[in-house]
Motif scaffolding. Sequence first.
Motif, mmCIF file in Angstrom:
data_model
loop_
_atom_site.group_PDB
_atom_site.id
_atom_site.type_symbol
_atom_site.label_atom_id
_atom_site.label_comp_id
_atom_site.label_asym_id
_atom_site.label_seq_id
_atom_site.Cartn_x
_atom_site.Cartn_y
_atom_site.Cartn_z
ATOM 1 N N CYS A 64 -5.990 7.623 -4.183
ATOM 2 C CA CYS A 64 -6.358 6.449 -3.380
ATOM 3 C C CYS A 64 -5.106 5.813 -2.770
ATOM 4 N N GLY A 65 -5.178 5.551 -1.474
ATOM 5 C CA GLY A 65 -4.057 4.921 -0.775
ATOM 6 C C GLY A 65 -4.042 3.406 -0.950
ATOM 7 N N SER A 66 -3.068 2.762 -0.281
ATOM 8 C CA SER A 66 -2.904 1.302 -0.372
ATOM 9 C C SER A 66 -4.188 0.590 0.005
ATOM 10 N N GLY A 96 -1.339 -3.315 -4.593
ATOM 11 C CA GLY A 96 -2.457 -2.544 -4.025
ATOM 12 C C GLY A 96 -2.598 -1.180 -4.690
ATOM 13 N N HIS A 97 -1.723 -0.871 -5.646
ATOM 14 C CA HIS A 97 -1.812 0.393 -6.399
ATOM 15 C C HIS A 97 -1.848 0.033 -7.883
ATOM 16 N N LYS A 98 -3.062 0.115 -8.490
ATOM 17 C CA LYS A 98 -3.209 -0.371 -9.872
ATOM 18 C C LYS A 98 -2.416 0.423 -10.905
ATOM 19 N N GLY A 116 -3.703 4.415 -7.386
ATOM 20 C CA GLY A 116 -2.274 4.142 -7.237
ATOM 21 C C GLY A 116 -1.500 5.433 -7.226
ATOM 22 N N ARG A 117 -0.672 5.589 -6.190
ATOM 23 C CA ARG A 117 0.157 6.787 -6.066
ATOM 24 C C ARG A 117 1.623 6.390 -6.099
ATOM 25 N N PHE A 118 2.482 7.388 -6.006
ATOM 26 C CA PHE A 118 3.924 7.153 -6.015
ATOM 27 C C PHE A 118 4.490 7.464 -4.634
ATOM 28 N N HIS A 119 5.468 6.667 -4.233
ATOM 29 C CA HIS A 119 6.053 6.841 -2.905
ATOM 30 C C HIS A 119 7.550 7.111 -3.046
ATOM 31 N N PRO A 120 8.112 7.884 -2.144
ATOM 32 C CA PRO A 120 9.558 8.133 -2.200
ATOM 33 C C PRO A 120 10.372 6.832 -2.131
ATOM 34 N N TYR A 121 9.882 5.828 -1.379
ATOM 35 C CA TYR A 121 10.685 4.609 -1.227
ATOM 36 C C TYR A 121 10.748 3.795 -2.523
ATOM 37 N N GLU A 122 9.897 4.120 -3.512
ATOM 38 C CA GLU A 122 9.995 3.444 -4.813
ATOM 39 C C GLU A 122 11.181 4.000 -5.606
ATOM 40 N N THR A 147 -6.136 9.878 0.428
ATOM 41 C CA THR A 147 -6.348 8.818 1.422
ATOM 42 C C THR A 147 -5.054 8.014 1.534
ATOM 43 N N ASN A 148 -4.882 7.396 2.678
ATOM 44 C CA ASN A 148 -3.710 6.538 2.854
ATOM 45 C C ASN A 148 -3.995 5.476 3.894
ATOM 46 N N ALA A 149 -3.159 4.458 3.872
ATOM 47 C CA ALA A 149 -3.159 3.447 4.925
ATOM 48 C C ALA A 149 -2.081 3.873 5.920
ATOM 49 N N ALA A 150 -2.359 3.709 7.203
ATOM 50 C CA ALA A 150 -1.375 4.153 8.197
ATOM 51 C C ALA A 150 -1.423 3.266 9.433
ATOM 52 N N VAL A 224 -2.983 13.641 13.831
ATOM 53 C CA VAL A 224 -1.776 14.105 13.125
ATOM 54 C C VAL A 224 -1.105 12.907 12.456
ATOM 55 N N TYR A 225 -0.866 13.045 11.156
ATOM 56 C CA TYR A 225 -0.218 11.991 10.362
ATOM 57 C C TYR A 225 1.279 12.278 10.311
ATOM 58 N N VAL A 226 2.072 11.261 10.583
ATOM 59 C CA VAL A 226 3.530 11.441 10.467
ATOM 60 C C VAL A 226 3.992 10.742 9.194
ATOM 61 N N SER A 232 11.046 0.243 5.046
ATOM 62 C CA SER A 232 10.987 -0.568 6.260
ATOM 63 C C SER A 232 10.003 0.107 7.215
ATOM 64 N N TYR A 233 9.242 -0.706 7.921
ATOM 65 C CA TYR A 233 8.356 -0.148 8.939
ATOM 66 C C TYR A 233 9.228 0.353 10.084
ATOM 67 N N GLU A 234 8.590 0.967 11.072
ATOM 68 C CA GLU A 234 9.342 1.654 12.118
ATOM 69 C C GLU A 234 9.808 0.684 13.213
ATOM 70 N N MET A 252 3.727 6.366 4.819
ATOM 71 C CA MET A 252 4.882 6.637 3.948
ATOM 72 C C MET A 252 4.516 7.492 2.736
ATOM 73 N N SER A 253 3.462 8.290 2.859
ATOM 74 C CA SER A 253 3.013 9.004 1.645
ATOM 75 C C SER A 253 2.356 10.329 1.998
ATOM 76 N N THR A 254 1.516 10.799 1.098
ATOM 77 C CA THR A 254 0.516 11.864 1.263
ATOM 78 C C THR A 254 1.074 13.285 1.413
ATOM 79 N N GLU A 292 -1.369 -7.333 5.720
ATOM 80 C CA GLU A 292 -2.327 -6.918 6.751
ATOM 81 C C GLU A 292 -2.898 -5.542 6.381
ATOM 82 N N VAL A 293 -2.036 -4.670 5.880
ATOM 83 C CA VAL A 293 -2.453 -3.325 5.483
ATOM 84 C C VAL A 293 -3.526 -3.424 4.384
ATOM 85 N N LEU A 294 -3.265 -4.255 3.381
ATOM 86 C CA LEU A 294 -4.212 -4.395 2.263
ATOM 87 C C LEU A 294 -5.520 -5.034 2.735
#
Length: 318
Positions: A64-66, A96-98, A116-122, A147-150, A224-226, A232-234, A252-254, A292-294
Amino acid sequence: MLLYFRTGVRRVWLLPTLFQAIKGRSRKFYCSMAEAAPSYEDIQKISDFLLTKTKHRPKIAVICGSGLGGLADIVEDQNAIDYKEIPNFPRSTVPGHKGRMVFGLLAGKTVVCMQGRFHPYEGYPLWKVALPVRVFKLMGIETLFVTNAAGALNSSFNVGDIMLMKDHISMPGLAGDNALKGHNEDRFGPRFPAVSDAYNSELRQLARDIGKELGFESFMQEGVYVQVGGPSYETIAECKLLRMLGGDAVGMSTVPEVIAARHCGIRVFGMSLVTNMVVMDYDAKGTVNHEEVLETGKRRAQDMQKLVSKMIAQLPGQ
Ligand SMILES: O=P(O)(O)O[C@@H]1C[C@H](O)[C@@H](CO)O1
């Protein structure tokens, strides 16, 4: 020059002692900088541990994504295991990730959901971000829903759209970082796996058909997901670049999870929830933020849950 000193009757030679000390310290330093990936047997232990905590034996896993973890809350007859109870398992640090693994029944099928997943930025290396997928493999998982938020790069998309992932561009991957980097464990898969068919086309067709049935056509997209590193956002220039490269949504994931899944033969269905439009214009007011994402996640959560549940209900033989 002092080449040795005496401790009682013993001579201690300075240079070899100094050399050993530096070697020991540098190994310690190196190990703390680059933690080694766990062995197949270590991953088997994590999988065995989880299976002792539940009677369920899933063949379907959902990450499950954010803001999208609500899906795990509707799992019935559930056994939830906090990541912090699982030996040698990472922890979720993002709002947002229990941070729980939830086993149970969804649409009558046995599933396990990562809430809740793990992200490289953590601060996690990509192999660690992808570790749960290998644990899933050893538990018997055959199909993975991610799934992810994008953020939308494609200006014809809207906030709240669901994008079926048909492909990805991995910016870390192109720069040389990949979940499969390092020693290849042949028991999981080959050294050089193909990922041109990463997102299963039959599952995408099933999603399109069910989306139609549910009346979701007006907000269902495919694209296509990048994957970027974050947190930081783009910048505006980066968004323009990613769009030019062929990206429809950015997150930032997936991708590490998908690559690890395909490497070990798990089929994948991926879906992004468009939680924001990226900023592409220097005159634009406002910026992206995680709240806003959540918030968007919450608004579209029920629809995403309906889609995933119906797909799972219709998966043959699982
Ligand atoms: O876990 P996902 O990819 O859904 O989370 C997205 C990407 C960042 O973690 C965060 C940014 O708001 O949401």
